[in-house]
Scaffold this motif. Structure first.
Motif, mmCIF file in Angstrom:
data_model
loop_
_atom_site.group_PDB
_atom_site.id
_atom_site.type_symbol
_atom_site.label_atom_id
_atom_site.label_comp_id
_atom_site.label_asym_id
_atom_site.label_seq_id
_atom_site.Cartn_x
_atom_site.Cartn_y
_atom_site.Cartn_z
ATOM 1 N N ARG A 77 0.826 -1.214 0.000
ATOM 2 C CA ARG A 77 0.000 0.000 0.000
ATOM 3 C C ARG A 77 0.859 1.261 0.000
ATOM 4 N N ALA A 78 2.048 1.190 0.589
ATOM 5 C CA ALA A 78 2.914 2.365 0.680
ATOM 6 C C ALA A 78 3.727 2.606 -0.590
ATOM 7 N N MET A 79 3.807 1.626 -1.480
ATOM 8 C CA MET A 79 4.707 1.725 -2.624
ATOM 9 C C MET A 79 4.481 2.968 -3.495
ATOM 10 N N PRO A 80 3.230 3.410 -3.754
ATOM 11 C CA PRO A 80 3.057 4.619 -4.586
ATOM 12 C C PRO A 80 3.666 5.876 -3.983
ATOM 13 N N ALA A 81 3.904 5.873 -2.668
ATOM 14 C CA ALA A 81 4.557 7.015 -2.029
ATOM 15 C C ALA A 81 6.066 6.868 -2.038
ATOM 16 N N HIS A 82 6.552 5.705 -2.476
ATOM 17 C CA HIS A 82 7.990 5.418 -2.458
ATOM 18 C C HIS A 82 8.612 5.482 -3.840
ATOM 19 N N CYS A 83 7.910 4.982 -4.844
ATOM 20 C CA CYS A 83 8.472 4.905 -6.195
ATOM 21 C C CYS A 83 7.363 5.053 -7.228
ATOM 22 N N THR A 84 7.656 5.768 -8.302
ATOM 23 C CA THR A 84 6.649 6.011 -9.335
ATOM 24 C C THR A 84 6.474 4.833 -10.278
ATOM 25 N N HIS A 85 7.429 3.883 -10.319
ATOM 26 C CA HIS A 85 7.399 2.839 -11.335
ATOM 27 C C HIS A 85 7.482 1.419 -10.775
ATOM 28 N N GLU A 86 7.521 1.270 -9.473
ATOM 29 C CA GLU A 86 7.629 -0.062 -8.872
ATOM 30 C C GLU A 86 6.253 -0.532 -8.411
ATOM 31 N N VAL A 87 5.952 -1.799 -8.699
ATOM 32 C CA VAL A 87 4.668 -2.383 -8.305
ATOM 33 C C VAL A 87 4.955 -3.651 -7.512
ATOM 34 N N LEU A 88 4.580 -3.639 -6.241
ATOM 35 C CA LEU A 88 4.793 -4.804 -5.379
ATOM 36 C C LEU A 88 3.437 -5.372 -4.994
ATOM 37 N N THR A 89 3.212 -6.634 -5.323
ATOM 38 C CA THR A 89 1.950 -7.292 -4.994
ATOM 39 C C THR A 89 2.200 -8.413 -3.988
ATOM 40 N N VAL A 90 1.228 -8.614 -3.112
ATOM 41 C CA VAL A 90 1.331 -9.608 -2.050
ATOM 42 C C VAL A 90 0.109 -10.503 -2.113
ATOM 43 N N ALA A 91 0.330 -11.815 -2.170
ATOM 44 C CA ALA A 91 -0.773 -12.769 -2.264
ATOM 45 C C ALA A 91 -0.635 -13.825 -1.174
ATOM 46 N N ASP A 92 -1.734 -14.071 -0.455
ATOM 47 C CA ASP A 92 -1.735 -15.120 0.561
ATOM 48 C C ASP A 92 -1.777 -16.489 -0.106
ATOM 49 N N LEU A 93 -0.978 -17.397 0.415
ATOM 50 C CA LEU A 93 -0.982 -18.793 -0.023
ATOM 51 C C LEU A 93 -1.411 -19.672 1.140
ATOM 52 N N GLY A 96 1.843 -20.174 2.955
ATOM 53 C CA GLY A 96 2.813 -19.095 3.063
ATOM 54 C C GLY A 96 2.348 -17.804 2.426
ATOM 55 N N LEU A 97 3.285 -17.114 1.809
ATOM 56 C CA LEU A 97 3.036 -15.785 1.257
ATOM 57 C C LEU A 97 3.871 -15.626 -0.009
ATOM 58 N N HIS A 98 3.235 -15.062 -1.046
ATOM 59 C CA HIS A 98 3.950 -14.834 -2.297
ATOM 60 C C HIS A 98 4.056 -13.337 -2.545
ATOM 61 N N ILE A 99 5.277 -12.869 -2.823
ATOM 62 C CA ILE A 99 5.538 -11.455 -3.102
ATOM 63 C C ILE A 99 6.107 -11.355 -4.510
ATOM 64 N N ARG A 100 5.529 -10.481 -5.308
ATOM 65 C CA ARG A 100 6.050 -10.228 -6.662
ATOM 66 C C ARG A 100 6.389 -8.750 -6.786
ATOM 67 N N ASP A 101 7.586 -8.477 -7.267
ATOM 68 C CA ASP A 101 8.029 -7.107 -7.475
ATOM 69 C C ASP A 101 8.300 -6.908 -8.960
ATOM 70 N N GLY A 102 7.545 -5.990 -9.576
ATOM 71 C CA GLY A 102 7.701 -5.715 -10.996
ATOM 72 C C GLY A 102 7.797 -4.221 -11.234
ATOM 73 N N TRP A 103 8.039 -3.845 -12.502
ATOM 74 C CA TRP A 103 8.301 -2.454 -12.828
ATOM 75 C C TRP A 103 7.574 -2.056 -14.095
ATOM 76 N N THR A 104 7.005 -0.860 -14.077
ATOM 77 C CA THR A 104 6.446 -0.304 -15.303
ATOM 78 C C THR A 104 7.523 0.406 -16.110
ATOM 79 N N TYR A 105 8.706 0.494 -15.544
ATOM 80 C CA TYR A 105 9.861 1.119 -16.171
ATOM 81 C C TYR A 105 10.771 0.020 -16.715
#
Length: 314
Positions: A77-93, A96-105
């Protein structure tokens, strides 16, 4: 370190403020150059042993937890205040937990993408380690390999849990017992006592003029925000930047002037403990008299009169 910062045109960035907006392209270039000089696992070594609060907003969000799972939801939720081009998604498994970090840049070649993904993986690992200092944190990590070293340089950090990514995104899977682990009470207390967890989006409307004004505001007190330097941060020529700004109905000089005016009016009105001389210096003016002339041009008042009027109104 200074030569690397100068080469990336980041030597103006204040060392004591991790939230200063900087051009992403320059940061990627800095990380790649340091990694070339110090070895392919440098991003992991940069993060290893760091205190989370040295990283700033992102880790402060994570450490509010209370669990690792909750913490990464806050980071997303905080990522838009940190970076203009980074997208971090979090999914419950289920396990466990799956984290994906991607970029529009577009990071460019695989070397740059690998360095960035390794740095983010090290951050995720470090955040988890605060709640689980001994147990292996990652169940599986998928990232682009380094074009020369592959992934072998990360085996000492991640063992056989690191694999080549089928996509250009970083995928980090955390085991359930790590995801549900709580951060220590002192970490939770410190994070929750710190202001600035969720702030406004770094660039609310996403337009190029707004992005330029954010960078200009960061540069004003440290260096000259000339057109070519700002254009280089966006990976375009000064001519292209000038043309795009013209299409938006403005110019670089107008953006600099408006940004200075906005900051000056805000500080003169609200930061009453700061002298007008220091405000002038922070905005890159030669002296207080230059600020006064600019203020009269914007408002018809001197800075002193404006401050006195605002104080009376309050």
């Amino acid at each position: 370190m200074r030569p690397f910062l100068a080469s990336a045109d980041l030597d103006w960035v204040p060392a004591d403020n991790p939230e200063t907006p900087v051009p992403l392209r320059a940061v990627v270039r800095l990380l790649v150059e340091i990694t070339r000089a110090a070895g392919p696992d440098t991003p992991y070594r940069i993060i290893n042993g760091r205190g989370g609060y040295e990283i700033g907003l992102i880790n402060n969000a994570a450490f509010r937890g209370p669990t690792v799972r909750d913490g990464f939801a806050r980071v997303s939720r905080a990522m838009p205040a940190h970076c203009t081009h980074e997208v971090l998604t979090v999914a419950d498994l289920a396990d466990g937990l799956h984290i994906r970090d991607g970029w529009t840049y577009d990071m460019g070649d695989n070397e740059a993408a690998h360095c960035v993904q390794q740095y983010v993986a090290a951050l995720v690992d470090m955040i988890c380690s605060v709640a689980c200092p001994d147990a292996p944190r990652a169940e599986r990590v998928e990232m682009l390999p380094h074009p020369e070293a592959g992934l072998s340089h990360l085996h000492s950090w991640l063992g056989n849990r690191v694999h080549c990514a089928p996509l250009r995104a970083l995928d980090f899977t955390i085991r359930a017992e790590v995801a549900e682990a709580r951060f220590p009470d002192d970490v939770l207390a410190r994070a929750n006592a710190t202001d600035g967890y969720i702030t406004e989006r770094l660039v609310p409307d996403g337009s190029l003029p707004k992005q330029v004004s954010v960078l200009v505001a960061a540069m004003l007190s440290r260096t000259s925000p000339d057109l070519d330097r700002v254009a280089a941060g966006a990976g375009i020529s000064g001519r292209t930047l000038r043309r795009v700004l013209q299409w938006h109905g403005t110019s670089f000089s107008e953006l600099v002037e408006r940004t200075r005016a906005r900051i000056a009016l805000d500080r003169v009105s609200k930061d009453t403990d700061a002298s007008l001389k220091s405000i002038a210096a922070d905005l890159g003016y030669a002296d207080q008299a230059t600020l006064s002339r600019a203020m009269r041009r914007w408002t018809g008042e001197t800075p002193s009169n404006l401050r006195e009027n605002r104080l009376r109104q309050n």
